[in-house]
Motif scaffolding. Sequence first.
Motif, PDB file in Angstrom:
ATOM      1  N   UNK A 272       0.855  -1.189   0.000  1.00 33.12           N
ATOM      2  CA  UNK A 272       0.000   0.000   0.000  1.00 33.12           C
ATOM      3  C   UNK A 272       0.887   1.234   0.000  1.00 33.12           C
ATOM      4  N   UNK A 273       0.293   2.386  -0.244  1.00 34.81           N
ATOM      5  CA  UNK A 273       1.030   3.637  -0.192  1.00 34.81           C
ATOM      6  C   UNK A 273       1.636   3.827   1.195  1.00 34.81           C
ATOM      7  N   UNK A 274       2.774   4.512   1.245  1.00 37.91           N
ATOM      8  CA  UNK A 274       3.467   4.698   2.514  1.00 37.91           C
ATOM      9  C   UNK A 274       2.562   5.366   3.545  1.00 37.91           C
ATOM     10  N   UNK A 275       1.712   6.277   3.094  1.00 36.80           N
ATOM     11  CA  UNK A 275       0.853   6.981   4.052  1.00 36.80           C
ATOM     12  C   UNK A 275      -0.281   6.106   4.584  1.00 36.80           C
ATOM     13  N   UNK A 276      -0.481   4.932   3.993  1.00 36.99           N
ATOM     14  CA  UNK A 276      -1.496   3.992   4.473  1.00 36.99           C
ATOM     15  C   UNK A 276      -0.907   2.899   5.368  1.00 36.99           C
ATOM     16  N   UNK A 277       0.366   2.998   5.699  1.00 31.82           N
ATOM     17  CA  UNK A 277       1.052   1.907   6.392  1.00 31.82           C
ATOM     18  C   UNK A 277       0.452   1.604   7.757  1.00 31.82           C
ATOM     19  N   UNK A 278       0.164   2.625   8.529  1.00 29.50           N
ATOM     20  CA  UNK A 278      -0.238   2.382   9.921  1.00 29.50           C
ATOM     21  C   UNK A 278      -1.560   1.633  10.003  1.00 29.50           C
ATOM     22  N   UNK A 279      -2.586   2.119   9.315  1.00 29.03           N
ATOM     23  CA  UNK A 279      -3.874   1.425   9.408  1.00 29.03           C
ATOM     24  C   UNK A 279      -3.796   0.048   8.765  1.00 29.03           C
ATOM     25  N   UNK A 280      -3.037  -0.061   7.658  1.00 26.53           N
ATOM     26  CA  UNK A 280      -2.924  -1.353   6.989  1.00 26.53           C
ATOM     27  C   UNK A 280      -2.196  -2.365   7.870  1.00 26.53           C
ATOM     28  N   UNK A 281      -1.216  -1.898   8.629  1.00 26.49           N
ATOM     29  CA  UNK A 281      -0.498  -2.797   9.535  1.00 26.49           C
ATOM     30  C   UNK A 281      -1.414  -3.307  10.642  1.00 26.49           C
ATOM     31  N   UNK A 282      -2.258  -2.433  11.161  1.00 24.74           N
ATOM     32  CA  UNK A 282      -3.218  -2.874  12.184  1.00 24.74           C
ATOM     33  C   UNK A 282      -4.185  -3.910  11.606  1.00 24.74           C
ATOM     34  N   UNK A 283      -4.646  -3.668  10.380  1.00 26.15           N
ATOM     35  CA  UNK A 283      -5.545  -4.628   9.743  1.00 26.15           C
ATOM     36  C   UNK A 283      -4.839  -5.955   9.527  1.00 26.15           C
ATOM     37  N   UNK A 284      -3.599  -5.899   9.032  1.00 20.54           N
ATOM     38  CA  UNK A 284      -2.842  -7.124   8.774  1.00 20.54           C
ATOM     39  C   UNK A 284      -2.549  -7.892  10.060  1.00 20.54           C
ATOM     40  N   UNK A 285      -2.273  -7.171  11.126  1.00 18.14           N
ATOM     41  CA  UNK A 285      -1.953  -7.829  12.397  1.00 18.14           C
ATOM     42  C   UNK A 285      -3.071  -8.753  12.854  1.00 18.14           C
ATOM     43  N   UNK A 286      -4.293  -8.383  12.521  1.00 20.10           N
ATOM     44  CA  UNK A 286      -5.445  -9.179  12.987  1.00 20.10           C
ATOM     45  C   UNK A 286      -5.496 -10.554  12.348  1.00 20.10           C
ATOM     46  N   UNK A 287      -4.790 -10.755  11.230  1.00 20.28           N
ATOM     47  CA  UNK A 287      -4.830 -12.051  10.541  1.00 20.28           C
ATOM     48  C   UNK A 287      -3.416 -12.591  10.295  1.00 20.28           C
ATOM     49  N   UNK A 288      -2.449 -12.134  11.091  1.00 20.99           N
ATOM     50  CA  UNK A 288      -1.064 -12.581  10.954  1.00 20.99           C
ATOM     51  C   UNK A 288      -0.758 -13.646  11.989  1.00 20.99           C
ATOM     52  N   UNK A 289      -0.153 -14.754  11.549  1.00 19.37           N
ATOM     53  CA  UNK A 289       0.235 -15.823  12.471  1.00 19.37           C
ATOM     54  C   UNK A 289       1.223 -15.292  13.508  1.00 19.37           C
ATOM     55  N   UNK A 290       1.238 -15.899  14.691  1.00 17.49           N
ATOM     56  CA  UNK A 290       2.101 -15.433  15.766  1.00 17.49           C
ATOM     57  C   UNK A 290       3.568 -15.437  15.355  1.00 17.49           C
ATOM     58  N   UNK A 291       3.984 -16.397  14.522  1.00 16.36           N
ATOM     59  CA  UNK A 291       5.369 -16.442  14.071  1.00 16.36           C
ATOM     60  C   UNK A 291       5.487 -16.023  12.607  1.00 16.36           C
ATOM     61  N   UNK A 292       4.498 -15.274  12.125  1.00 18.23           N
ATOM     62  CA  UNK A 292       4.504 -14.820  10.741  1.00 18.23           C
ATOM     63  C   UNK A 292       5.233 -13.506  10.570  1.00 18.23           C
ATOM     64  N   UNK A 293       5.334 -13.065   9.326  1.00 19.53           N
ATOM     65  CA  UNK A 293       6.006 -11.813   8.986  1.00 19.53           C
ATOM     66  C   UNK A 293       5.092 -10.924   8.159  1.00 19.53           C
ATOM     67  N   UNK A 294       5.218  -9.605   8.372  1.00 18.98           N
ATOM     68  CA  UNK A 294       4.735  -8.627   7.412  1.00 18.98           C
ATOM     69  C   UNK A 294       5.949  -8.115   6.648  1.00 18.98           C
ATOM     70  N   UNK A 295       5.845  -8.110   5.326  1.00 15.81           N
ATOM     71  CA  UNK A 295       6.915  -7.647   4.455  1.00 15.81           C
ATOM     72  C   UNK A 295       6.430  -6.371   3.769  1.00 15.81           C
ATOM     73  N   UNK A 296       7.085  -5.255   4.051  1.00 16.75           N
ATOM     74  CA  UNK A 296       6.639  -3.975   3.505  1.00 16.75           C
ATOM     75  C   UNK A 296       7.265  -3.676   2.166  1.00 16.75           C
ATOM     76  N   UNK A 297       6.614  -4.092   1.083  1.00 15.89           N
ATOM     77  CA  UNK A 297       7.098  -3.793  -0.271  1.00 15.89           C
ATOM     78  C   UNK A 297       6.612  -2.394  -0.658  1.00 15.89           C
ATOM     79  N   UNK A 298       7.291  -1.379  -0.132  1.00 17.16           N
ATOM     80  CA  UNK A 298       6.794  -0.006  -0.243  1.00 17.16           C
ATOM     81  C   UNK A 298       7.936   0.980  -0.442  1.00 17.16           C
ATOM     82  N   UNK A 299       7.584   2.160  -0.918  1.00 12.95           N
ATOM     83  CA  UNK A 299       8.494   3.282  -0.891  1.00 12.95           C
ATOM     84  C   UNK A 299       8.525   3.853   0.520  1.00 12.95           C
TER      85      UNK A 299
END
Length: 355
Positions: free
Chosen positions: A88-115
């Motif tokens: 997502x756009x860099x300015x959308x990172x915070x809300x998108x991270x919160x949304x992603x956290x809700x469905x991320x495995x405890x030992x999973x990763x978020x990979x930020x393919x962003x500017x």
Amino acid sequence: MTGASLKQSPRIAFLGTGAQGASIAADFAAAGLDVTFIDQWPAHIEAIRDKGITVNLPTRSFNVRVPALHLCQVAEIKQPFDLIFLVVKAYDTLWASHLAKSVLAEDGFIVGLQNGMTHEEIASVVGHHRTIGAVIEIASNMWVPGITNRQNDHDESWFALGALDPAQQHRVEGVAEILRHSGRVEVVDDIRSAKWMKLVVNAAELIPSAIIDTALNDAARAPGMLDVMREAGYEAMRAALADGATIMPIIGMPPSMSNDPERYVDEIFAEVLKTFSREDTLTTSLQDWRKGRRAEVREVNGWVVDILRAHGQAAPVNQRVVEIALEIEAGLIRPDQRNIALLKSDLQPAGAERA
């Protein structure tokens, strides 16, 4: 997803499947990986459900069927994802991270393919131990839902990955192996510096070329613009060094033969124009403006201004870029080649000393 490797068949999601995210995720799906598209553009999701995702490359096209979810359907996900690529756009990172956290495995990763320097913002939500920083170098565009146009095929696409938590660095190679379905991937120990190097070239190219409403290569050839773009990059490099970054090769380049930071900026800039841009390549910023959306102004050029200000230094060219860009977004002026004169107003004459 435990130990030094990923699960044999990890569950993968892409949150943000615009031009870049859709093409990479489609590569994963074509390789038989378990990947789900999640996006905030309703027509795009419906088009994918109806006809699959189509990727147009320079010499080939392909279509693949994939699961696709609207944002509102994230709450319906029952099984968490092992990997979530945030595109997502860099300015959308915070809300998108919160949304992603809700469905991320405890030992999973978020990979930020962003500017931008978004890795710390992601980590502030899910923890450093579940964050992988990334650098992406691909040119693509999307104007029609369900169809992405990628201008760099596999061997011309480049990524860097690195864990924010050194204790997790040994697991990054497993993620890199997956991402290699879409391009060349380097695993680096200093992902923060790698992201700074990419921001340096982004500061030179994204918003400056958008301000004059033209393709990237045309912008670099426009009278007076190359000096403006380079100076924006030089200021960004000074910000990177002031912030503790190390000059390092990115986008597949060999180590620099020069210790001159400005020469290194020129080398990166030239490589992007030569290898990763076509004659009609529009930066993501100009695409955003043509779609009526805001661009990553504060997150790229504004970041340079803020970092240098924090270290008692000025960034007059990047400050001017930000001012003009925000006037464009406010509807006060339009993107136009006549804006070159505005951009040049804070450019020092060649040979002038810097404070």
